[in-house]
Design an enzyme around this catalytic site. Structure first.
Site, short mmCIF file in Angstrom:
data_model
loop_
_atom_site.label_atom_id
_atom_site.label_comp_id
_atom_site.label_asym_id
_atom_site.label_seq_id
_atom_site.Cartn_x
_atom_site.Cartn_y
_atom_site.Cartn_z
N GLU A 55 -4.25 7.17 -5.81
CA GLU A 55 -4.29 6.45 -7.10
C GLU A 55 -5.49 6.93 -7.89
OE1 GLU A 55 -4.09 2.25 -6.26
OE2 GLU A 55 -2.15 2.43 -5.28
N HIS A 102 -0.69 -0.19 -9.88
CA HIS A 102 -1.41 -1.12 -8.99
C HIS A 102 -1.81 -2.38 -9.75
CE1 HIS A 102 -3.88 -1.22 -5.04
NE2 HIS A 102 -3.53 -2.44 -5.39
N ARG A 104 0.84 -1.18 0.00
CA ARG A 104 0.00 0.00 0.00
C ARG A 104 0.89 1.25 0.00
NH1 ARG A 104 -3.39 -2.52 -1.82
NH2 ARG A 104 -5.53 -2.84 -1.15
#
Ligand code: MLT
Length: 530
Positions: free
Chosen positions: A262, A281, A233
């Protein structure tokens, strides 16, 4: 009954086919919902399935009148307000395991790509260059990797690093020496990990404790030229501190899949640095992982909606439905003792001590405690109390809950004893089961009893004088109130008594007052149990 499910992302085709085949389910896929838009949509749905792109806020839960389950297709639950879900009694579950391998492999890919400058070399070749000198890399062999977080992914990354001939050290407060020994890794504290590792790979959840774990202070403790991988994370790293260290060369390279915000902002300084490689991601994004995450979340949500199973529920005291079934009679009697306490206490309860003895119950202190809290709060709070929100609501009301030993209660093979206190007083009760599933209150304070806690009950503190039972019976009879059961405990002959009467109808206030005026009655209270 038909369940309505809202899905906010692209679930795998296999999982949608599965849902289509169900007779008791309808579903909608609505992509790109903001929290505000989700709050508008949510009232009609029984379940919600999300990935990490949608944020499920307190306002969403406040609007979710029918919502029973939120299924997170994936692991990280930092996009879901679990506390708000718990307060509303909504189960939140994730799908651990389904994307473990994908994330592990992406971590290795990032590490290798960073060391061998693969993205930079690729881009250079695409522009027609043939530059062998600039892209000289570093080997993993005989380097030390420090893994932060030895859960499913950290453990698998460790194994793959060992296959590359790396020495693995790991920081994880929950890692036992035994497991570390089996994995052939060296458990270390965070400072040792920071000072010894050539590579650091992060595999921890983003919590208050781990936020900004890689900050200026911790970067200063690292070896010069360390390399960092983050596929966990973004919030684990202080970006400003990382950028500074990458510019100075203190950190030789970073491979990042996750970011605080993000999508990553177009003006992020990370985009300017040559010693950083970035992926959007992607760690869990493989065909296999998406398929498995999708089918797993659908199966879990359906089982939870149908009350069959609550596996991977994050805010429930018990997820295994078989254990739940076996324990159900004890949970039920635990709820009753909680309710009795709440209804018989003279003021607001601020402390609860629980002692659980016996083979059938001793391993289940957590769900039994939650059941007691549920019973205790239900008569005093207007909100719906369930197994999910009871502990939070108790904490909110300042009720201290603890496990204790040596409460002055009698012995039974399986017994749940509970002492509660309020300003100026306390009371202790003990409950058990007779014949495996018949709830019994067997003690209250110094009185031994045999009471089936059920329906409308009168609880009378009295004086043990001849005619006491007759006086009470006659008075109730005069008002046409039938007594279903009368149980009496006394401390000594002609001493004090405690009586529980189960009656067939509600008892009006005027009759309660008449009971109080009897010579042999010191106090009387009415309790109502489900
Ligand atoms: C996860 O938490 O499961 C992964 O980071 C993938 C995702 O967030 O979608």
């Amino acid at each position: 009954m038909t369940y309505k499910i809202l899905i906010t992302d692209d679930l795998s085709p296999q999982s949608l086919i599965k849902l289509e085949e169900m007779d008791d389910v309808t579903f909608d896929v609505v992509r790109g919902l903001t929290p505000e838009a989700l709050a508008k949509q949510i009232p009609e749905y029984d379940a919600l399935i999300v990935y990490s792109t949608v944020t499920v806020t307190e306002a969403v839960f406040a609007a979710a009148n029918k919502l029973k389950v939120v299924g997170r297709a994936g692991v990280g639950i930092d996009n879901i307000d679990i506390k708000a879900a718990s307060m509303r009694g909504v189960i939140v579950m994730n799908t651990p395991g389904a994307n473990t391998i994908a994330t592990t492999e992406h971590t290795m890919a990032l590490m290798l790509a960073m060391c061998r400058h693969l993205p930079q070399a690729h881009t250079s070749m695409k522009t027609g260059e043939w530059n062998r000198k600039v892209f000289v890399g570093r080997q993993l062999y005989r380097k030390t990797i420090g893994i932060v977080g030895m859960g499913r992914i950290g453990t698998r990354v460790a194994r793959r690093c060992q296959a590359f001939g790396m020495e693995v050290i790991a920081y994880d407060p929950y890692l036992s020496d035994d497991v570390a020994h089996k994995l052939k890794i060296k458990p270390v504290d965070l400072n040792d990990l920071l000072s010894q590792a050539d590579f650091i790979s992060l595999h921890a959840a983003h919590t208050e404790q781990t936020a900004n774990l890689i900050n200026r202070e911790n970067i200063a403790k690292m070896k010069d030229g360390v390399r960092i991988v983050n596929a966990a994370r973004g919030g684990l790293i202080d970006t400003d501190a990382l950028v500074e260290a990458l510019k100075s060369g203190k950190i030789a390279g970073a491979a990042l899949d996750v970011f605080i915000e993000e999508p990553l902002a177009k003006d992020s300084p990370l985009l300017e640095l040559d010693n950083v490689i970035l992926t959007p991601h992607l760690a869990a994004s493989t065909i296999e992982a998406q398929r498995d995450v999708g089918t797993q979340v659908v199966d879990q949500v359906l089982d939870a909606l149908r009350g069959k199973d609550f596996r991977n529920a994050l805010n429930m005291p018990i997820g295994d439905v078989d254990v739940l079934k076996t324990l159900q009679p004890y949970l039920s009697v635990a709820e009753k003792v909680g309710s009795l306490h709440a209804q018989l206490a003279d003021a607001a309860i601020n402390r609860i001590e629980i002692e659980i003895k016996g083979r059938e119950v001793r391993d289940h202190i957590k769900p039994i405690t939650v059941a007691i809290l549920k019973g205790l709060l239900s008569p005093v709070l207007v909100e719906t109390i369930n197994y999910i929100n009871a502990p939070l609501l108790a904490r909110k009301r300042g009720i201290a809950v603890s496990e204790t030993q040596g409460l002055p209660t009698i012995e039974y093979p399986n017994i749940i004893s509970c002492r509660v206190a309020w300003d100026g007083g306390e009371q202790t009760m003990a409950v058990t089961l007779f014949n495996e599933d018949e709830p019994r209150l067997v003690q209250m304070d110094k009185y031994r009893l045999d009471v089936r806690p059920d329906g409308v009950m009168l609880v009378i503190g009295g004086i043990d004088i001849p005619g006491f039972i007759g006086h009470v019976g006659t008075l109730l009879g005069k008002h046409n109130i039938n007594i279903a059961a009368f149980r009496n405990g006394r401390d000594k002959p002609l001493g004090n008594t405690l009586s529980f009467l189960r009656v067939d109808a509600d008892v009006p206030d005027s009759v309660m007052d008449a009971l109080r005026s009897l010579d042999s009655v010191v106090w009387v209270k009415k309790v109502i149990l489900d």
